[in-house]
Design a protein around this motif. Structure first.
Motif, PDB file in Angstrom:
ATOM      1  N   GLY A   1      -2.424  -6.672   9.897  1.00  0.00           N
ATOM      2  CA  GLY A   1      -3.590  -5.951   9.404  1.00  0.00           C
ATOM      3  C   GLY A   1      -4.043  -4.858  10.354  1.00  0.00           C
ATOM      4  N   PHE A   2      -4.065  -5.156  11.644  1.00  0.00           N
ATOM      5  CA  PHE A   2      -4.474  -4.144  12.624  1.00  0.00           C
ATOM      6  C   PHE A   2      -3.393  -3.070  12.796  1.00  0.00           C
ATOM      7  N   ILE A   3      -2.138  -3.428  12.605  1.00  0.00           N
ATOM      8  CA  ILE A   3      -1.069  -2.418  12.593  1.00  0.00           C
ATOM      9  C   ILE A   3      -1.308  -1.420  11.466  1.00  0.00           C
ATOM     10  N   LEU A   4      -1.648  -1.922  10.284  1.00  0.00           N
ATOM     11  CA  LEU A   4      -1.913  -1.042   9.148  1.00  0.00           C
ATOM     12  C   LEU A   4      -3.148  -0.176   9.397  1.00  0.00           C
ATOM     13  N   LYS A   5      -4.162  -0.740  10.006  1.00  0.00           N
ATOM     14  CA  LYS A   5      -5.355   0.051  10.333  1.00  0.00           C
ATOM     15  C   LYS A   5      -4.978   1.235  11.217  1.00  0.00           C
ATOM     16  N   TYR A   6      -4.143   1.003  12.221  1.00  0.00           N
ATOM     17  CA  TYR A   6      -3.723   2.091  13.109  1.00  0.00           C
ATOM     18  C   TYR A   6      -2.894   3.127  12.350  1.00  0.00           C
ATOM     19  N   LEU A   7      -1.919   2.673  11.579  1.00  0.00           N
ATOM     20  CA  LEU A   7      -1.018   3.605  10.895  1.00  0.00           C
ATOM     21  C   LEU A   7      -1.747   4.437   9.846  1.00  0.00           C
ATOM     22  N   LEU A   8      -2.668   3.818   9.106  1.00  0.00           N
ATOM     23  CA  LEU A   8      -3.315   4.504   7.993  1.00  0.00           C
ATOM     24  C   LEU A   8      -4.537   5.314   8.412  1.00  0.00           C
TER      25      LEU A   8
ATOM     26  N   THR B   1     -16.205  -7.564   2.447  1.00  0.00           N
ATOM     27  CA  THR B   1     -16.436  -6.110   2.450  1.00  0.00           C
ATOM     28  C   THR B   1     -16.394  -5.620   3.888  1.00  0.00           C
ATOM     29  N   PRO B   2     -15.192  -5.446   4.441  1.00  0.00           N
ATOM     30  CA  PRO B   2     -15.048  -5.034   5.843  1.00  0.00           C
ATOM     31  C   PRO B   2     -15.237  -3.533   6.009  1.00  0.00           C
ATOM     32  N   ASN B   3     -15.081  -3.064   7.231  1.00  0.00           N
ATOM     33  CA  ASN B   3     -15.218  -1.628   7.508  1.00  0.00           C
ATOM     34  C   ASN B   3     -14.059  -0.822   6.946  1.00  0.00           C
ATOM     35  N   TYR B   4     -12.884  -1.419   6.888  1.00  0.00           N
ATOM     36  CA  TYR B   4     -11.697  -0.743   6.373  1.00  0.00           C
ATOM     37  C   TYR B   4     -11.119  -1.546   5.209  1.00  0.00           C
ATOM     38  N   PRO B   5     -10.482  -0.879   4.234  1.00  0.00           N
ATOM     39  CA  PRO B   5      -9.960  -1.580   3.057  1.00  0.00           C
ATOM     40  C   PRO B   5      -8.649  -2.325   3.351  1.00  0.00           C
TER      41      PRO B   5
ATOM     42  N   PHE C   1      -4.082  -4.211   1.119  1.00  0.00           N
ATOM     43  CA  PHE C   1      -4.645  -2.986   1.689  1.00  0.00           C
ATOM     44  C   PHE C   1      -4.583  -1.830   0.709  1.00  0.00           C
ATOM     45  N   ASN C   2      -5.473  -0.864   0.958  1.00  0.00           N
ATOM     46  CA  ASN C   2      -5.535   0.378   0.210  1.00  0.00           C
ATOM     47  C   ASN C   2      -5.582   1.531   1.211  1.00  0.00           C
ATOM     48  N   ARG C   3      -5.051   2.672   0.854  1.00  0.00           N
ATOM     49  CA  ARG C   3      -4.945   3.790   1.792  1.00  0.00           C
ATOM     50  C   ARG C   3      -6.209   4.638   1.901  1.00  0.00           C
ATOM     51  N   ASN C   4      -7.171   4.444   1.025  1.00  0.00           N
ATOM     52  CA  ASN C   4      -8.360   5.289   0.993  1.00  0.00           C
ATOM     53  C   ASN C   4      -9.442   4.710   1.899  1.00  0.00           C
ATOM     54  N   PRO C   5      -9.778   5.366   3.014  1.00  0.00           N
ATOM     55  CA  PRO C   5     -10.791   4.815   3.924  1.00  0.00           C
ATOM     56  C   PRO C   5     -12.178   4.747   3.312  1.00  0.00           C
ATOM     57  N   GLU C   6     -12.408   5.501   2.212  1.00  0.00           N
ATOM     58  CA  GLU C   6     -13.716   5.523   1.562  1.00  0.00           C
ATOM     59  C   GLU C   6     -13.830   4.500   0.441  1.00  0.00           C
ATOM     60  N   LEU C   7     -12.821   3.676   0.242  1.00  0.00           N
ATOM     61  CA  LEU C   7     -12.812   2.773  -0.911  1.00  0.00           C
ATOM     62  C   LEU C   7     -14.060   1.900  -0.964  1.00  0.00           C
TER      63      LEU C   7
ATOM     64  N   GLU D   1     -14.080   2.439  -6.295  1.00  0.00           N
ATOM     65  CA  GLU D   1     -13.674   1.081  -6.658  1.00  0.00           C
ATOM     66  C   GLU D   1     -13.503   0.890  -8.163  1.00  0.00           C
ATOM     67  N   SER D   2     -13.751   1.916  -8.952  1.00  0.00           N
ATOM     68  CA  SER D   2     -13.598   1.775 -10.395  1.00  0.00           C
ATOM     69  C   SER D   2     -12.143   1.504 -10.770  1.00  0.00           C
ATOM     70  N   ARG D   3     -11.255   2.260 -10.166  1.00  0.00           N
ATOM     71  CA  ARG D   3      -9.830   2.055 -10.408  1.00  0.00           C
ATOM     72  C   ARG D   3      -9.069   2.507  -9.177  1.00  0.00           C
ATOM     73  N   PHE D   4      -8.236   1.631  -8.619  1.00  0.00           N
ATOM     74  CA  PHE D   4      -7.527   1.974  -7.391  1.00  0.00           C
ATOM     75  C   PHE D   4      -6.270   1.118  -7.268  1.00  0.00           C
ATOM     76  N   ASP D   5      -5.385   1.556  -6.386  1.00  0.00           N
ATOM     77  CA  ASP D   5      -4.151   0.829  -6.126  1.00  0.00           C
ATOM     78  C   ASP D   5      -4.341  -0.105  -4.939  1.00  0.00           C
ATOM     79  N   LEU D   6      -3.631  -1.202  -4.965  1.00  0.00           N
ATOM     80  CA  LEU D   6      -3.707  -2.176  -3.885  1.00  0.00           C
ATOM     81  C   LEU D   6      -2.304  -2.688  -3.592  1.00  0.00           C
ATOM     82  N   ASN D   7      -1.959  -2.756  -2.320  1.00  0.00           N
ATOM     83  CA  ASN D   7      -0.686  -3.325  -1.884  1.00  0.00           C
ATOM     84  C   ASN D   7      -0.922  -4.702  -1.292  1.00  0.00           C
ATOM     85  N   TYR D   8      -0.002  -5.605  -1.584  1.00  0.00           N
ATOM     86  CA  TYR D   8      -0.010  -6.912  -0.925  1.00  0.00           C
ATOM     87  C   TYR D   8       1.304  -7.042  -0.172  1.00  0.00           C
ATOM     88  N   TYR D   9       1.211  -7.316   1.141  1.00  0.00           N
ATOM     89  CA  TYR D   9       2.419  -7.449   1.955  1.00  0.00           C
ATOM     90  C   TYR D   9       2.472  -8.827   2.583  1.00  0.00           C
TER      91      TYR D   9
END
Length: 427
Positions: free
Chosen positions: A71-78, A282-286, A300-306, A313-321
């Motif tokens: 999760g923290f790896i993704l936070k750094y990369l995204l 509802t964390p600081n990052y998605p 995770f989602n790539r949009n920091p404003e999600l 949040e009406s409609r968005f993509d979500l990845n599960y790894y």
């Protein structure tokens, strides 16, 4: 003794510290821990390929820890990587993988240290043994060979991890165990015992009955406290015959969140009591660490404003790894629920205090239920038919997502067999 480690400020582990550490983390020092802890490093998939951002490991007791680091790896990369360009941040070069792992380990230890000193351990490069094998301390090939280092959480920590990263990543190295020990010692063993709730019987941090690792390891790495409680703040538990006992849950909003669904506690009352509070949902990052039927992963989602924008949040993509090396891509659609909520608020504003409001809301609920459950009123449309089929699958992952977005319409872009494979109940 290793002159290099001594020069860096390292001291050999004492028998007392080694015994206490093993007992706190694994419950005993008289028998060795499960072998995966001494053989699981932090390992990525091949660089520059699909899912190259992901750590890989077999299903074992280290999976929960690896998922938090992921999760923290993704936070750094995204969201944190400097010099970002048009390159897909999830297609990683080897350099990106290395930098992401270093930043993830550093950030987690800084959270645990809470601006204090960080304690790290490394195995002796000369295979020195500092503790004799005995009936009270059974050698595990790692703990008895450790050097202990105390570091500043700022300049020293990052430089130290960069210098010794290979000890955490080499094949069959005890990288996950070294990091777990470092996290525990940074928090301090006395505080860990308090986190685990000293009013109950002693329970080891690793909870050996959990196939993929314990919840307390996850909360330690996410929040800096190894609490078994997921609710917001402090809840006093007691009755008229006993003093109220405080249960310390999540004390502040987390950088990365946590979602939980367990089929063993599918009864509504039990499931609701175990659900994470809003500071985890509802964390600081998605980005959310997930525990679904005993399987850990990362959503995770790539949009920091999600999570900061109602409309996002009406409609968005979500990845599960999953650290098994599998990814599930899905679309979360909350539009029906959002329209329903907006309509109810408008009716309340115009018809305040009348019973017709609740009646109108009920009729709208029925209509919305038809949309969410049946995929809409489009008749024979193939898309609606597919949506209905997906909704009737009622997969564990779908139930997990509904703990955060209760009325969402979820469309999985993956074969149902993959969902069954990821969340099967056997190892």
């Amino acid at each position: 003794m290793s002159s290099r480690f001594i020069a860096e400020g390292g001291t050999p582990i004492s028998p007392e510290l080694a015994t206490e550490l093993r007992q706190l983390v694994f419950g005993t020092s008289s028998i060795p821990m499960r072998a995966e802890w001494t053989q699981t490093p932090f390992t990525f998939g091949p660089a520059k390929e699909e899912l190259s951002y992901g750590l890989r490991s077999p299903r074992n007791a280290t999976r929960g820890m690896l998922s938090v680091v992921q999760g923290f790896i993704l936070k750094y990369l995204l969201f944190a990587r400097r010099g970002r360009n048009n390159q897909d941040p999830l297609v990683c070069t080897q350099e990106m993988q290395t930098n992401a792992l270093i930043n993830a380990l550093v950030e987690i230890l800084r959270i645990i240290s809470d601006k204090g000193k960080v304690t790290m351990v490394l195995p002796s490069p000369d295979e020195e043994v500092f503790i004799e094998h005995s009936v009270t301390f059974f050698h595990d090939s790692v703990t008895e060979k450790l050097y202990v280092f105390t570091l500043s959480p700022h300049d020293e920590l990052e430089f130290f991890i960069k210098r010794h990263l290979k000890l955490f990543t080499e094949e069959d190295s005890p990288g996950t165990l070294l990091f777990l020990y470092s996290a525990v010692l940074t928090r301090s063993m006395s505080k860990i015992r308090n986190d685990l709730d000293s009013n109950s019987k002693a329970v080891p941090l690793t909870m050996p009955n959990n196939e993929e690792g314990s919840l307390m390891i996850v909360t330690l790495l996410l929040t800096g406290r190894a609490t078994p409680y997921l609710h917001n703040g402090v809840v006093n538990v007691g009755d008229e015959n006993t003093y109220a006992i405080p249960q310390y849950g999540i004390l502040s909003r987390c950088t990365i969140g946590f979602l939980l669904w367990d089929n063993e506690n599918s009864q509504p009352s039990v499931a609701a009591a175990r659900q994470p509070g809003s500071r985890l949902k509802t964390p600081n990052y998605p980005i959310w660490i997930t525990s679904c039927c005993g399987h850990f992963g990362v959503a995770f989602n790539r949009n920091p404003e999600l999570l900061r924008n109602y409309h996002a949040e009406s409609r968005f993509d979500l990845n599960y790894y999953s650290c098994s090396g599998h990814n599930v891509f899905m679309t979360i659609d909350n539009r029906v629920y959002n329209e329903q909520a907006t309509g109810m608020l408008e009716r309340q504003a115009t018809t305040e205090g009348t019973s017709s409001i609740s009646g109108g809301g009920g009729r709208r609920d029925d209509e919305a239920g038809g949309i969410v459950g049946g995929g809409g009123g489009g008749g024979g449309d193939n898309t609606d038919l597919l949506a209905r089929e997906e909704l009737t699958m009622n997969t564990p992952l779908q139930r997990l997502i509904h703990t955060k977005w209760e009325e969402a319409h979820i469309r999985f872009n993956v074969q149902p067999s993959m969902l069954s494979y990821l969340f099967c109940t056997t190892p």
